[in-house]
Write a protein that holds these residues in place. Structure first.
Motif, PDB file in Angstrom:
ATOM      1  N   HIS A 342       0.687  -1.439  -0.062  1.00 35.02           N
ATOM      2  CA  HIS A 342      -0.137  -0.311  -0.647  1.00 35.02           C
ATOM      3  C   HIS A 342       0.968   0.898   0.143  1.00 35.02           C
ATOM      4  O   HIS A 342       1.855   1.069   0.367  1.00 35.02           O
ATOM      5  N   SER A 344       0.859   4.098   1.427  1.00 33.59           N
ATOM      6  CA  SER A 344       0.892   4.363   3.176  1.00 33.59           C
ATOM      7  C   SER A 344       1.847   3.862   3.257  1.00 33.59           C
ATOM      8  O   SER A 344       2.752   4.307   4.492  1.00 33.59           O
ATOM      9  N   GLY A 375      -5.874   5.824  -2.374  1.00 32.11           N
ATOM     10  CA  GLY A 375      -5.552   4.999  -1.736  1.00 32.11           C
ATOM     11  C   GLY A 375      -6.347   3.664  -1.080  1.00 32.11           C
ATOM     12  O   GLY A 375      -5.719   2.639  -0.416  1.00 32.11           O
TER      13      GLY A 375
END
Length: 850
Positions: A342, A344, A375
C-alpha cells in the motif's frame, strides 16, 4: 562505449575528499531506484522494473540529476517482490539460519545494459554514506547478486563484477555462452541453458515431422546465441530453415511489417520464435494486424506464458501455440504477500506508487488528466499481471536463486573448525563473508526447495533441465488458456497428443510443414539444385535397389542372390533358372526322350524276335543289336540334361552323350564298310571279306569307341564339367542360370570333333555305296541318316551359342533327340515295315534277287 565510460567513473572516482574533512563519499549515483534492507549478508538483486532507460549523458562536464526510467513492468516487479518474500521467509524460519539474517539490495535495471551495469556497480561499491578515509575501497557490501534476467546484460555484469570475485545467480539469463566456466567462472543460474531448450526444440520438430520451419529471433545476445544453438541442434537432422528473421530492438514499423510479410508468404507452416516477451508483443501486434492465422507457433520459455498475449485480440493467431516453459510452482503465501503493498505503508519502496498507478489507472499527482488515486484501492490476487500467481515460473526461479544462496550460507554456518574446505581446514568467517567463499559453497549446494524440488548446479553452473510443455487453448470469452500437455525431462518427451490443440486451423490434426512431401516407398530423394536438402524430388530406385519406408534418403542395394521387385519396395530371391522336369519344355523333352527309348526298345525286341529271318541276319544282327543299344543310350542321355545341375549329372551328361553317339556312329561306320567290302569281294580274286568278319567289326567298333572313352576320361580327370551359376537379365531383373560349366573347352571340342569326324567319314563311305545293287540298300539308308545327323549338329552350334538360359540346354537335348530319331527311323523303320507289313519280302530270295 558509454557503458565503459560510466564504469570508469564508477571505479576511478569511487570516492572523493570532502572539503574540510578526512571522509569520502560516492561520486557516482545510480539512475535507478532501489529497495534496501540490512542484514548479516546483503544479497543484491537486479530486476527490470522499468523497460525504457533514459538517454545517457556523454558530455562529462559535471554531475547531473539522475533521469528517470519509463514504462513500469508489473511482471518484473513481481519478481523483485518474490526475492523479498524469499528473504523474509528464510529469516522468519529460525531453524534455517539460526542467529543469522539475510538482507537485500534490489535495484531497477531499466532493461538496458548500461543501466544494469551501473546498478550492479552501485551495489558492489556500497550504499551511499559518509565513510572514513580508512574505509574507502574496503570490500563490497554486496558479496552475491541475483540477476540479471537478460543474457546480454548478464554477460557484461559477470565480466565486470567478476573482477571482484562476486558470484551471480541469474533467474532468467539462458544464453549457452554463460556456461563457459573459463570466461564466467562465478556465474550460476536457476534457469536452464538455451542449449537444453534448443535440443528440446529440435527434438520436438523432429518428433512432429516438421522439416520446413521458419525462425524468428531477437537482436540481442539471448536471441543470437539461442537461435545459433537451435541451428546447431538441427544440424544433421532432416529439419531445414525456410527463413530467419531478426526483430530489432526499436521495433520499427516497416521492419516489423517486412518480417511478418515473410512469415505470411512462406510455405513453412511452423514458425519457431526464440524471443523475449516484449519482442513477442511487438511481433504479434503486427501478426494480428496482417491477420496471419495459418501458422503453428513454437515458443521458447521467455514468452510461452506471457499473459499479455492471451487476450482475445491475439488468440485467433496464437491458438495452438506449443512451447517450453519453466517448471510451474505454487508458492504458498506469495499471493497475499504481493497484495499487502500500500502506498502509505511502503515509504522505503520507490516503486509502489508507480505500481499503484499502473494497476488502477490513476495518478497521485493532480492535473494529469487522470483520476487521483484515493489509496483505498485493494490489490486483488490474480487480477493483474503483478498479482497473477497462477503461472509462477520465472518467479519460482527467483525464489530458488535466493534459497540456493541461503543454503550456501547454511553450509558455511555448519562448517566445523579444522574441517573446512579451505587451506588447513579453515572455515569462512560468516560475519565477514568474502564473495569467493560464497561462490565456493554455491558450487556444492544440493538441496530440496520448500516445494520439494531437488536443486543443484552442475559443473557449468546450470540447473537440471526441466520444462513443462505448454499449449495455448481457447478459453471462455475467447481468451487464451495455458494448458500443460506434457513434460521434457532428461532429454525425453512425455506428451499427451490427444490433449494438444494445434495451430494454423489444424485443430486435432498435427499440421504438416514440409518443403517436399516424403518420398513413398520405392523411391529416393534427389535434392533440388540451389535449395535446402529438405526440398527434393522423388526418383525411382535403380534396378536391384529398394526403399521399403517412406522418406528414405537413399535406396538400399539388395543382398547377393536377391533383386528388387517391380515396385522396388522388397528384395525378392533372384529367379533360379534351369531346365527342370516341372517345366513344360522339360516335360515335353522328357516324354520325347522316353518315347524314343520305348521305340528303340520295341525295335530291339522285334529284331530279337525275328533274329533268324534273312532281313535281320543280312547285315550282322550283332551290330544291329549294338546299334539299338547305343541309340537307347542316346535317348536316355537326354534325360541327364534335365534337372538341376549337380556334379555327377554334369560329368555324366557330356560323357554319356559323347560315348553313346560315337558307339552309334561306329556301328553305322562298321555296317557301311561291310556293305562296301561285300560288293567289292564279289569280284574274282578279291579276299576282302575276311577282313570284315564279326570279330573284326567288334574290334573296329571297340577301338573307335575307346578313343572317345579316353578323351572323356582325360576330360573328367583334368578339368571335369562342374555346376556353375551365370547371371542374365530376365523380365524382372537378373536371373541365376544354373548350368554345367564345360571345365575344358578343348576337351568338349575334341568330343564333338571326334564324333563329327566319324560321322563325316561314315557319310562319305555311305554316299559312295548308295548306288550298289540291293533290294534293301543299307548304304542309302545310312546316307540319309548321316545327312540328318550332320545337318542337326551343324545347325546346333549357332543355335546353342545364341540361346539364353535354360534354352541352351534345350537346344542340346533337341539336337540329341533329333539325331537319335533320325538314326532310328532311317535305319530301322524300313526294316520294321518289311517285317510287319511285307513279310513276303523278308526272304533270302528277295534279298538276293539283284
Amino acid at each position: 562505449m558509454h557503458i565503459w565510460a560510466l564504469l570508469l567513473c564508477c571505479l576511478a572516482g569511487i570516492s572523493q575528499r570532502v572539503q574540510g574533512g578526512e571522509s569520502c563519499q560516492l561520486m557516482v549515483k545510480s539512475t535507478q531506484g532501489s529497495v534496501y534492507q540490512a542484514g548479516d549478508l546483503v544479497i543484491g538483486g537486479l530486476f527490470p522494473v522499468h523497460v525504457k532507460a533514459p538517454q545517457p549523458d556523454l558530455e562529462f562536464r559535471g554531475l547531473k540529476d539522475s533521469a528517470s526510467c519509463e514504462i513500469f513492468h508489473q511482471r518484473a516487479y513481481r519478481w523483485l517482490q518474490a526475492m523479498i518474500f524469499a528473504v523474509e521467509e528464510i529469516n522468519n524460519n529460525t531453524n534455517f539460519l539460526p542467529n543469522f539474517t539475510l538482507g537485500y539490495l534490489v535495484s531497477d535495471t531499466c532493461l538496458a545494459e548500461r543501466t544494469t551495469l551501473l546498478a550492479a556497480m552501485s551495489m558492489v561499491t556500497g550504499q551511499e554514506a559518509n565513510l572514513s578515509a580508512s574505509e574507502c575501497g574496503s570490500v563490497p557490501t554486496v558479496p552475491v547478486v541475483v540477476g540479471d534476467p537478460r543474457s546480454s546484460a548478464s554477460i557484461i555484469v559477470a565480466n565486470t563484477i567478476g573482477v571482484f570475485n562476486i558470484p551471480m545467480v541469474s533467474y532468467l539469463a539462458s544464453c549457452g555462452c554463460l556456461s563457459d566456466k573459463t570466461r564466467y567462472p562465478l556465474f550460476f543460474r536457476t534457469m536452464p541453458s538455451d542449449a537444453a531448450e534448443a535440443r528440446a526444440m529440435a527434438e520436438l520438430l523432429r518428433l512432429m515431422g516438421w522439416t520446413w520451419v521458419g525462425l524468428v529471433s531477437a537482436d540481442d545476445d539471448f536471441g543470437r546465441f539461442g537461435i545459433q544453438m537451435l541451428m546447431d541442434a538441427l544440424r544433421g537432422t532432416e529439419v531445414c530453415v525456410a527463413f530467419h528473421e531478426v526483430i530489432p530492438k526499436d521495433y520499427a514499423k516497416m521492419t516489423m511489417q517486412k518480417i511478418v510479410d515473410t512469415i505470411r508468404t512462406s510455405t513453412a507452416t511452423v514458425v519457431v520464435a526464440f524471443i523475449i516477451d516484449l519482442d513477442a508483443k511487438a511481433l504479434f501486434d503486427e501478426v494480428v494486424e496482417q491477420n496471419v492465422t495459418d501458422k503453428q507457433w513454437v515458443a521458447n520459455d521467455a514468452w510461452i506464458t506471457y499473459s499479455v498475449l492471451s487476450v482475445p485480440r491475439y488468440v485467433p493467431s496464437l491458438a495452438g501455440t506449443l512451447g517450453f516453459a519453466l517448471r510451474r510452482a505454487d508458492i504458498p503465501g506469495l499471493g497475499s504477500f504481493l497484495a499487502r503493498l500500500h502506498p502509505s505503508s511502503s515509504n522505503s519502496d520507490p516503486f509502489v506508487k508507480e505500481l499503484w498507478e499502473s494497476l488502477f489507472g490513476c495518478s497521485f499527482s493532480a492535473g494529469l488528466g487522470m483520476k487521483v488515486c484515493s489509496g483505498s484501492e485493494v490489490i486483488g490476487i490474480g487480477e493483474s499481471l503483478y498479482s497473477d500467481v497462477s503461472q509462477l515460473r520465472i518467479t519460482y526461479n527467483v525464489y530458488k536463486a535466493v534459497y540456493a544462496i541461503a543454503n550456501a550460507v547454511r553450509e558455511m554456518l555448519a562448517c566445523e573448525p579444522g574441517k573446512g574446505p579451505f587451506l588447513e581446514g579453515w572455515c569462512p568467517d560468516v560475519w565477514s563473508l568474502q564473495p569467493v567463499e560464497i561462490a565456493h559453497y554455491l558450487k556444492k549446494v544440493n538441496f530440496s526447495t520448500p516445494l520439494k524440488e531437488r536443486m543443484h548446479f552442475n559443473r557449468n553452473g546450470d540447473p537440471p533441465a526441466s520444462y513443462d510443455i505448454i499449449n495455448w487453448h481457447v478459453a471462455a470469452q475467447g481468451a487464451g488458456e495455458f494448458v500443460t500437455v506434457g513434460h521434457f525431462l532428461s532429454d525425453r518427451f512425455h506428451i499427451n497428443m490427444e490433449a494438444v490443440l494445434w495451430g494454423g486451423g489444424s485443430g486435432k490434426e498435427v499440421p504438416v510443414s514440409v518443403c517436399s512431401s516424403p518420398c513413398p516407398a520405392g523411391t529416393r530423394r534427389a535434392v533440388q539444385r540451389s535449395r535446402p536438402v529438405c526440398c527434393f524430388d522423388c526418383l525411382p530406385c535403380a534396378d536391384g535397389d529398394i526403399s521399403n519406408k517412406t522418406g528414405l534418403l537413399e535406396c538400399v542395394r539388395c543382398p547377393e542372390r536377391f533383386w528388387s521387385n517391380p515396385t522396388h519396395t522388397v528384395c525378392v530371391p533372384q529367379q533360379v533358372d534351369f531346365l527342370s522336369y516341372s517345366d513344360t519344355m522339360g516335360i515335353i523333352l522328357s516324354l520325347v526322350s522316353a518315347l524314343g527309348t520305348a521305340l528303340t526298345a520295341a525295335t530291339f525286341a522285334t529284331f530279337l524276335y525275328y533274329r533268324h529271318t534273312p532281313l535281320v541276319r543280312a547285315n550282322n544282327s550283332e551290330v544291329s543289336f549294338m546299334l539299338l543299344v547305343s541309340l537307347k543310350l542316346c535317348f536316355l542321355c537326354a534325360l541327364a540334361f534335365i534337372g538341376q545341375p549337380v556334379a555327377w549329372s554334369c560329368m555324366l551328361r557330356h560323357t554319356l552323350f559323347g560315348i553313346s553317339f560315337v558307339l552309334c556312329i561306329s556301328c553305322l561306320l562298321s555296317r557301311t564298310v561291310v556293305v562296301l567290302v561285300a560288293f567289292r569281294s564279289t569280284l574274282p580274286g578279291e579276299t576282302l571279306m575276311r577282313y570284315v568278319g564279326p570279330a573284326q567289326q567288334r574290334l573296329g567298333i571297340s577301338i573307335c569307341t575307346l578313343v572317345q572313352v579316353l578323351i572323356c576320361a582325360l576330360w573328367l580327370t583334368l578339368a571335369p564339367p562342374q555346376p556353375a551359376e551365370r547371371n542374365t537379365m530376365g523380365t524382372w531383373g537378373p536371373k541365376i542360370i544354373l548350368e554345367c560349366a564345360m571345365g575344358s573347352v578343348v576337351a568338349f571340342s575334341l568330343v564333338l570333333g571326334y564324333m563329327g569326324l566319324l560321322a563325316c567319314l561314315c557319310l562319305l563311305l555311305a554316299f559312295l555305296a548308295r548306288t550298289l545293287p540291293d533290294n534293301f540298300n543299307e548304304a542309302k539308308l545310312i546316307t540319309f541318316s548321316m545327312l540328318i545327323f550332320c545337318s542337326v549338329w551343324v545347325t546346333f552350334v549357332p543355335a546353342y551359342i545364341s540361346s539364353p538360359g535354360k534354352y541352351t540346354v534345350a537346344v542340346e537335348i533337341f539336337a540329341i533327340l533329333a539325331s537319335s530319331y533320325g538314326l532310328l527311323f532311317c535305319i530301322f523303320a524300313p526294316k520294321c515295315f518289311i517285317i510287319f507289313m511285307r513279310p513276303e519280302k523278308n526272304t533270302k530270295k528277295h534279298l538276293m534277287a539283284r
